[in-house]
Write a protein that holds these residues in place. Structure first.
Motif, PDB file in Angstrom:
ATOM      1  N   SER A 164     -17.396  19.826 -45.754  1.00 37.69           N
ATOM      2  CA  SER A 164     -16.482  20.454 -46.714  1.00 37.69           C
ATOM      3  C   SER A 164     -15.294  21.014 -46.026  1.00 37.69           C
ATOM      4  CB  SER A 164     -17.267  21.302 -47.622  1.00 37.69           C
ATOM      5  OG  SER A 164     -16.154  21.855 -48.693  1.00 37.69           O
ATOM      6  N   GLY A 217     -14.763  16.966 -51.071  1.00 34.67           N
ATOM      7  CA  GLY A 217     -14.686  18.414 -50.676  1.00 34.67           C
ATOM      8  C   GLY A 217     -15.419  19.177 -51.506  1.00 34.67           C
ATOM      9  N   GLY A 249     -18.932  20.973 -51.056  1.00 32.87           N
ATOM     10  CA  GLY A 249     -18.726  22.598 -50.804  1.00 32.87           C
ATOM     11  C   GLY A 249     -19.826  23.128 -52.055  1.00 32.87           C
TER      12      GLY A 249
END
Length: 207
Positions: A46, A21, A25
């Motif tokens: 994400s 994630g 991100g």
């Protein structure tokens, strides 16, 4: 060498899902900054991951925010894919008095409502009690407002993001989500870079 070993051990102790994630991100923010359409699929991955992570950590307002962002990212990918490469650039504008009042009012009114709703629903549904329900709700409300200001190319949206990101760093450290806290610390730095860059564009418009 010891520092590298310590970092490697720390990474190995973290959740692979959370690290995924974080990486996706950061990639989506970087690609968005260079105006690359591939920011959207990374953003979708994400936000999809963080819906699960935040729900698991009882950060329900954050989970709801990521559900919203997940849908917006799908729309953003579709919208960008339909825009011609030579489309005119939207000008940067300064925040107005009405927008400041709107931000303060929405934060003051929506935060307690969302926080109370999270506390009440988790009790009724017998879910894990919401973590920092009112602080989490405040950050969510302000973040969504900042997202609107960003879409409208309001310069000061970046200052709002810096403010929220710093609070999020504290929340995620308290929850033991260290990679996520680091990511939001980087987000705060990127927001500062965004503010400086947009301010340059704004000043050029005045010439």
């Amino acid at each position: 060498m010891q520092a590298f070993h310590a970092i490697t051990q720390w990474l190995q102790s973290q959740s692979p899902l959370e690290l995924t994630g974080v990486v996706t991100g950061l990639l989506c923010v970087y690609l968005a900054a260079i105006n690359n359409i591939w920011n959207w699929p990374f953003a979708i991955i994400s936000t999809g991951i963080y819906i699960f992570i935040f729900a698991q950590e009882a950060l329900y307002a954050d989970a709801l925010q990521n559900i919203y962002l997940f849908a917006i990212n799908i729309y953003g990918w579709y919208y960008w894919s339909r825009q011609p490469a030579n489309a005119p650039k939207v000008p940067v504008v300064r925040i107005t008095h009405k927008q400041v009042v709107f931000l303060l009012l929405i934060a003051a009114l929506a935060t307690p409502v969302l926080g109370f709703t999270l506390v009440s629903l988790t009790k009724v549904l017998h879910y894990q009690p919401a973590a920092y329900p009112y602080l989490d709700s405040f950050c969510t409300v302000v973040s969504l407002t900042a997202q609107v200001f960003m879409a409208r190319k309001v310069l000061e949206n970046w200052l709002i993001w810096i403010f929220v990101d710093v609070i999020y760093v504290g929340i995620y450290l308290a929850k033991g989500l260290e990679p996520t806290a680091i990511m939001f610390g980087i987000y705060a730095v990127l927001a500062l870079v965004g503010y400086i860059d947009w301010r340059k564009d704004y000043r050029k418009q005045l010439i």
